[in-house]
Design a protein around this motif. Structure first.
Motif, short mmCIF file in Angstrom:
data_model
loop_
_atom_site.label_atom_id
_atom_site.label_comp_id
_atom_site.label_asym_id
_atom_site.label_seq_id
_atom_site.Cartn_x
_atom_site.Cartn_y
_atom_site.Cartn_z
N UNK A 22 -2.94 8.93 -16.75
CA UNK A 22 -1.83 8.27 -17.43
C UNK A 22 -2.21 6.89 -17.91
N UNK A 23 -1.22 6.22 -18.50
CA UNK A 23 -1.41 4.86 -19.00
C UNK A 23 -0.68 3.88 -18.11
N UNK A 24 -1.37 2.83 -17.70
CA UNK A 24 -0.74 1.72 -17.01
C UNK A 24 -0.65 0.52 -17.94
N UNK A 25 -0.06 -0.55 -17.45
CA UNK A 25 0.11 -1.76 -18.25
C UNK A 25 -1.24 -2.32 -18.68
N UNK A 26 -2.26 -2.08 -17.86
CA UNK A 26 -3.58 -2.65 -18.16
C UNK A 26 -4.60 -1.60 -18.60
N UNK A 27 -4.12 -0.47 -19.12
CA UNK A 27 -5.05 0.51 -19.68
C UNK A 27 -4.90 1.90 -19.09
N UNK A 28 -5.83 2.76 -19.45
CA UNK A 28 -5.80 4.16 -18.99
C UNK A 28 -6.21 4.26 -17.53
N UNK A 29 -5.66 5.27 -16.87
CA UNK A 29 -5.97 5.53 -15.46
C UNK A 29 -6.59 6.92 -15.36
N UNK A 30 -7.72 7.01 -14.69
CA UNK A 30 -8.41 8.29 -14.49
C UNK A 30 -8.58 8.53 -12.99
N UNK A 31 -8.85 9.78 -12.64
CA UNK A 31 -9.04 10.09 -11.23
C UNK A 31 -9.15 11.58 -11.00
N UNK A 32 -8.95 11.98 -9.75
CA UNK A 32 -9.06 13.38 -9.36
C UNK A 32 -7.67 14.02 -9.30
N UNK A 33 -7.59 15.28 -9.72
CA UNK A 33 -6.38 16.07 -9.50
C UNK A 33 -6.69 17.15 -8.48
N UNK A 34 -5.75 17.33 -7.54
CA UNK A 34 -5.97 18.31 -6.49
C UNK A 34 -4.63 18.79 -5.96
N UNK A 35 -4.65 19.41 -4.80
CA UNK A 35 -3.44 19.86 -4.10
C UNK A 35 -3.51 19.37 -2.66
N UNK A 36 -2.34 19.16 -2.05
CA UNK A 36 -2.31 18.91 -0.61
C UNK A 36 -1.54 20.04 0.06
N UNK A 37 -1.77 20.19 1.36
CA UNK A 37 -1.12 21.28 2.10
C UNK A 37 0.40 21.15 2.05
N UNK A 38 0.89 19.94 2.36
CA UNK A 38 2.34 19.71 2.40
C UNK A 38 2.64 18.25 2.09
N UNK A 39 3.83 18.04 1.53
CA UNK A 39 4.42 16.71 1.44
C UNK A 39 5.80 16.81 2.07
N UNK A 40 6.16 15.88 2.94
CA UNK A 40 7.45 16.00 3.61
C UNK A 40 8.21 14.69 3.66
N UNK A 41 9.51 14.80 3.37
CA UNK A 41 10.49 13.74 3.56
C UNK A 41 11.41 14.25 4.66
N UNK A 42 11.06 13.93 5.92
CA UNK A 42 11.75 14.48 7.08
C UNK A 42 11.78 16.01 6.99
#
Length: 432
Positions: free
Chosen positions: A224-244
């Protein structure tokens, strides 16, 4: 943690109920709301991750807005680039629905590259966050696409057994929440920025000592784009994300490059961001005065986490002249004559009209993606997709086609420097 600060001027709702409902557009998991500034109607992203309103001045909006009392400053945000120059302006009148603030600071940024409209397909004039949330209770109803803003003294909490309530912590006037991620079968507590201005599901900052690491199954991508330029990185999956008790399995995650997030990591306790593709799965109540956020599942909750399987990012790239067939009924003699059942002769005058239509260009192309391996290139103008002219679709409608099932065939006709070429490829689910 810094305390919240309140100026003498604040948003006040100008009706007897002290509450107002405002419809929004949900585009690429982002909230786009109408905001009136100094009498001018504009479109803003509602972004919990920003502390001050920012206007992107690529259309010389400041002339129309009569921006005054301006001083030059520099702003820093996500991205690999430098700080951006901005003008800080005071005493602006903001109206959001029935809510008015008479003395609002804003920042006008003059960098033409900070233009979100081409990638979202709709005009975006700026971003707004903390100044609205600190004054009013904001309910974000993602399922029905409206926000409700209420004066804190008029807001009444309802008993909700299906809701989860969290305390918010603040740092630099931005809200943080404690959640958990499960990586490599290990539950890890994380502190995340609540970022309604991010379209991804989840960003995590890699940290070996905590076990916050990407799995071996990932690909490098534009994030994506941030205020100070483009952002790059890794895309992956995680096992779980939890909010309680709310648990999302096999959630999408991005691990931004360390160079892109050096500014974000100045808050040492932060582990990442909770963004739009997870937030939209809940209807959310943000109450900064009580330092509280409430989540309730909505119809998006069970939506499968998908991602762009083509490797193509498209953006508006001006307009192009399109020749279209125009059929009109005529009383004159023509070539295409037909006789109706009642004997009436209908004569079709077949002509053409020319009109300006949006052009969609490839602006990012993931290495080793199906589209890149097929031979497509940055700068290609996409004319047809699966046999249909692209100008018949919105940008989002075209992009959604790249999120379809593994094995779906995509056929593109493109214009490359005036030469029309045909390409095809098959969507591949990297994580299957």
């Amino acid at each position: 943690m810094s305390n919240l600060t309140y100026s003498q001027s604040k948003f006040v709702i100008q009706n007897k109920k002290g509450s107002n409902k405002i419809k929004f557009k949900l585009i690429n998991n982002l909230i786009v709301i109408p905001v009136e500034i100094n009498g001018v109607e504009l479109s803003f992203l509602l972004d919990t991750g920003v502390s001050k309103p920012i206007i992107f001045n690529f259309l010389n909006v400041s002339d129309t807005l009569k921006i005054k009392n301006a001083e030059k400053i520099f702003l820093r945000g996500l991205g690999e680039g430098e700080s951006v120059e901005a003008l800080k302006s005071k005493n602006n009148v903001f109206r959001i629905g029935d809510a008015i603030k008479l003395n609002q600071d804003l920042y006008a940024v003059y960098d033409a590259n900070l233009n979100f409209a081409p990638r979202l397909g709709v005009p975006i004039h700026g971003i707004l966050g903390f100044d609205l949330f600190k004054d009013l209770v904001v309910e974000i109803n993602y399922s029905h696409k409206y926000i409700r803003i209420t004066e804190p003294n008029k807001f009444k909490y309802k008993d909700c057994k299906k809701c989860e309530k969290f305390n918010i912590e603040f740092y630099n006037n931005k809200p943080y929440i404690n959640a958990k991620v499960k990586i490599n079968n290990k539950q890890i507590p994380v502190k995340l920025l609540i970022d309604s201005g991010g379209s991804d599901a989840l960003w995590l900052f890699e940290d070996d000592t905590l076990g916050i690491v990407s799995s071996n199954k990932y690909f490098e991508d534009f994030l994506g784009h941030g205020l100070s330029g483009s952002v790059y990185g890794k895309r992956s999956k995680i096992d779980e994300f939890s909010l309680n008790r709310f648990v999302l399995k096999r959630a999408n995650v991005a691990f931004p490059d360390s160079t892109s997030i050096s500014f974000a990591k100045k808050f040492a306790g932060r582990n990442g961001s909770l963004a739009g593709n997870i937030l939209k799965r809940f209807n959310v109540i943000m109450d900064y005065r009580r330092a509280t956020v409430i989540f309730k599942k909505n119809g998006y909750f069970k939506e499968e986490f998908s991602y762009n399987k083509s490797g193509i990012e498209l953006a508006h790239n001006g307009v192009r002249l399109v020749k279209e067939r125009e059929n009109s009924v005529s009383n004159d003699y023509g070539l295409n004559n037909k006789t109706g059942e009642n004997g009436t002769k209908i004569i079709f005058d077949t002509g053409y009209k020319f009109s300006l239509k949006p052009a969609y260009a490839i602006v990012e192309l993931r290495m080793n993606s199906p589209a890149q391996k097929a031979g497509l290139k940055n700068g290609d103008i996409v004319l047809y997709i699966n046999g249909k002219p692209t100008h018949q679709f919105s940008l989002q409608e075209i992009m959604y086609k790249f999120y379809e099932d593994d094995g779906t065939k995509i056929r593109l006709r493109i214009d490359r420097g005036g030469v029309v070429l045909n390409y095809s490829f098959v969507l591949e689910d990297f994580f299957k």
